[in-house]
Enzyme design. Structure first.
Site, PDB file in Angstrom:
ATOM      1  N   TYR A  18      58.989  64.962  37.591  1.00 17.62           N
ATOM      2  CA  TYR A  18      58.144  64.341  38.620  1.00 17.62           C
ATOM      3  C   TYR A  18      59.009  63.890  39.796  1.00 17.62           C
ATOM      4  CZ  TYR A  18      54.602  61.345  40.757  1.00 17.62           C
ATOM      5  OH  TYR A  18      53.717  60.763  41.633  1.00 17.62           O
ATOM      6  N   HIS A  22      59.247  65.419  43.809  1.00 20.38           N
ATOM      7  CA  HIS A  22      59.096  64.583  45.003  1.00 20.38           C
ATOM      8  C   HIS A  22      60.363  64.579  45.859  1.00 20.38           C
ATOM      9  CE1 HIS A  22      55.374  63.295  43.120  1.00 20.38           C
ATOM     10  NE2 HIS A  22      55.019  62.880  44.325  1.00 20.38           N
ATOM     11  N   TRP A  72      49.209  70.963  45.866  1.00 19.43           N
ATOM     12  CA  TRP A  72      50.156  69.974  45.353  1.00 19.43           C
ATOM     13  C   TRP A  72      49.638  69.371  44.047  1.00 19.43           C
ATOM     14  CZ3 TRP A  72      55.045  68.657  45.850  1.00 19.43           C
ATOM     15  CH2 TRP A  72      55.463  67.426  45.336  1.00 19.43           C
ATOM     16  N   TRP A  73      48.364  69.004  44.045  1.00 18.48           N
ATOM     17  CA  TRP A  73      47.797  68.429  42.825  1.00 18.48           C
ATOM     18  C   TRP A  73      47.891  69.417  41.663  1.00 18.48           C
ATOM     19  CZ3 TRP A  73      42.851  66.260  45.510  1.00 18.48           C
ATOM     20  CH2 TRP A  73      43.155  65.041  46.133  1.00 18.48           C
TER      21      TRP A  73
END
Length: 108
Positions: A18, A22, A72-73
């Site tokens: 994660y 990012h 993105w989701w």
């Protein structure tokens, strides 16, 4: 300025991935955030709980998310708790206190 805060949940073992995603966030997603009026957006992590904070000048327009947002989701869906359509499950957090030093009278 309007601040929104919400909680999301990572799946166990996905913390490093994660963060890595990012760290390499898509430039087109950053452009979309700027264009939609987002001034600041931060995500903090405590264990598997994510705390997202968004500041914008005006309320978000009610509309269907942009295709970039949907992509993105979908890319993040394997890492976090999501709805069946890949949107992250978000729990809005109520503001109960805020301190802003710049707004205090000088005699305080």
């Amino acid at each position: 300025m309007i601040r929104r805060v919400w909680l999301m949940t990572l799946k166990p073992g996905c913390e490093a991935e994660y963060k890595a995603r990012h760290d390499a966030i898509w430039p087109e997603l950053l452009d979309l955030m700027r264009a939609s009026g987002i001034r600041n957006f931060t995500i903090h992590r405590h264990g598997l709980t994510l705390i997202a904070i968004q500041d914008r000048d005006e309320p978000a327009a009610v509309s269907e998310p942009d295709p970039i947002q949907w992509r993105w989701w979908a890319a993040m869906e394997p890492l976090m708790e999501c709805h069946p359509d890949s949107r992250p499950i978000q729990t809005e957090v109520e503001d109960v206190f805020a301190f802003h030093a710049a707004t205090l009278p000088k005699d305080h």
